[in-house]
Design a protein around this motif. Sequence first.
Motif, PDB file in Angstrom:
ATOM      1  N   ASP A 202      -4.295  -0.589   0.005  1.00  0.00           N
ATOM      2  CA  ASP A 202      -4.480  -1.248  -1.292  1.00  0.00           C
ATOM      3  C   ASP A 202      -5.429  -0.511  -2.223  1.00  0.00           C
ATOM      4  O   ASP A 202      -5.613  -0.933  -3.357  1.00  0.00           O
ATOM      5  CB  ASP A 202      -4.986  -2.679  -1.087  1.00  0.00           C
ATOM      6  CG  ASP A 202      -5.025  -3.473  -2.381  1.00  0.00           C
ATOM      7  OD1 ASP A 202      -3.972  -3.578  -3.041  1.00  0.00           O
ATOM      8  OD2 ASP A 202      -6.113  -3.945  -2.755  1.00  0.00           O
ATOM      9  N   GLN A 207      -4.075  -5.480  -5.176  1.00  0.00           N
ATOM     10  CA  GLN A 207      -3.327  -6.570  -4.548  1.00  0.00           C
ATOM     11  C   GLN A 207      -4.215  -7.428  -3.652  1.00  0.00           C
ATOM     12  O   GLN A 207      -3.974  -8.625  -3.498  1.00  0.00           O
ATOM     13  CB  GLN A 207      -2.145  -6.007  -3.743  1.00  0.00           C
ATOM     14  CG  GLN A 207      -1.033  -5.433  -4.597  1.00  0.00           C
ATOM     15  CD  GLN A 207       0.114  -4.885  -3.777  1.00  0.00           C
ATOM     16  OE1 GLN A 207      -0.089  -4.221  -2.757  1.00  0.00           O
ATOM     17  NE2 GLN A 207       1.343  -5.151  -4.203  1.00  0.00           N
ATOM     18  N   LEU A 211      -4.754 -11.919  -2.751  1.00  0.00           N
ATOM     19  CA  LEU A 211      -4.330 -12.356  -1.424  1.00  0.00           C
ATOM     20  C   LEU A 211      -4.428 -13.869  -1.301  1.00  0.00           C
ATOM     21  O   LEU A 211      -5.439 -14.473  -1.668  1.00  0.00           O
ATOM     22  CB  LEU A 211      -5.196 -11.681  -0.359  1.00  0.00           C
ATOM     23  CG  LEU A 211      -4.720 -11.749   1.085  1.00  0.00           C
ATOM     24  CD1 LEU A 211      -3.388 -11.029   1.250  1.00  0.00           C
ATOM     25  CD2 LEU A 211      -5.770 -11.135   2.015  1.00  0.00           C
ATOM     26  N   THR A 239       0.605 -12.812  -1.233  1.00  0.00           N
ATOM     27  CA  THR A 239      -0.170 -12.621  -2.457  1.00  0.00           C
ATOM     28  C   THR A 239       0.462 -13.401  -3.605  1.00  0.00           C
ATOM     29  O   THR A 239       1.591 -13.873  -3.511  1.00  0.00           O
ATOM     30  CB  THR A 239      -0.217 -11.132  -2.863  1.00  0.00           C
ATOM     31  OG1 THR A 239       1.123 -10.639  -2.969  1.00  0.00           O
ATOM     32  CG2 THR A 239      -0.988 -10.299  -1.840  1.00  0.00           C
ATOM     33  N   ALA A 243       1.033  -9.896  -8.060  1.00  0.00           N
ATOM     34  CA  ALA A 243       0.765  -8.745  -7.194  1.00  0.00           C
ATOM     35  C   ALA A 243       2.029  -7.951  -6.896  1.00  0.00           C
ATOM     36  O   ALA A 243       1.977  -6.776  -6.528  1.00  0.00           O
ATOM     37  CB  ALA A 243       0.132  -9.206  -5.887  1.00  0.00           C
TER      38      ALA A 243
END
Length: 269
Positions: A202, A207, A211, A239, A243
Amino acid sequence: MKNFFAISTIFFLSFISCNKEKNSVESTSQLPEKTVSTPEKFAIDSVKVDDSLKIDNNLTIAFKSKLLVFSQIKDSILLDSIYAKENIHSTNYSKANLTKELEAKKAAFYTETKNGLKDYKPDFKQTWNNNSDMNVFSNQNDLLTIKYSGDGFTGGAHGYYYEFYKVFDLKNNKTLYLSDILSEQDPKIWSRILMDNFLKNDLGKGQAEMLLVKEIQLNENFYFGKDHLYFLYNQYEITAYAAGPVLIKVPFSAIKPLLKSEFKTRLGL
């Protein structure tokens, strides 16, 4: 004089012989190399439907879909699994029948959308659509990976998008599941592996900030390459929508003890 003719004759015959050998080499070099018998090339065809219907001045509905056609695959169970993701179940997966299936899906989408519009009319011009696609992602060592994707919009705040991968073992006529790859699927072990690699992957994407879960579980939306096992999570799975799809790649080198010996042998790990 006799010696002269004898020597001349030998020289002439040697010259002719060399020319023949030279011509033979040149002729051979112009011919294709002798080929070794190989299996018939894996041929893939496709069928498509791309259509739209104007409902009123402000609304058009559109349907676009593509299906792959595998004429060389004869196993009915394998074919059922290939097309199950597209909600197609048939006894005949010929090009003609698959075209009929797509036309039926288009008609169902048109009918469902029109029925849902009885009490609603858009105030401005827009197109509502339903798109789906099927593509070969990879095909090596008799392991065929198909990518199923789609998107659409039927009003609301935003549309939708999805990706799904399935791996098919053409050698044994079966669909590969995690149970065919992993010898260990303990949720505690894998939630840590997936979370660690999610955070590593990530970097710079942001992202992780969106979460929605505390633990990431294994899913059957996977594929693999030479060095990694990949897991794909669609919007809202782990997510927020913004995202987008989340792809987590896990190095084989880090999970070798968790892989089945048959799978490691097949991939040469």
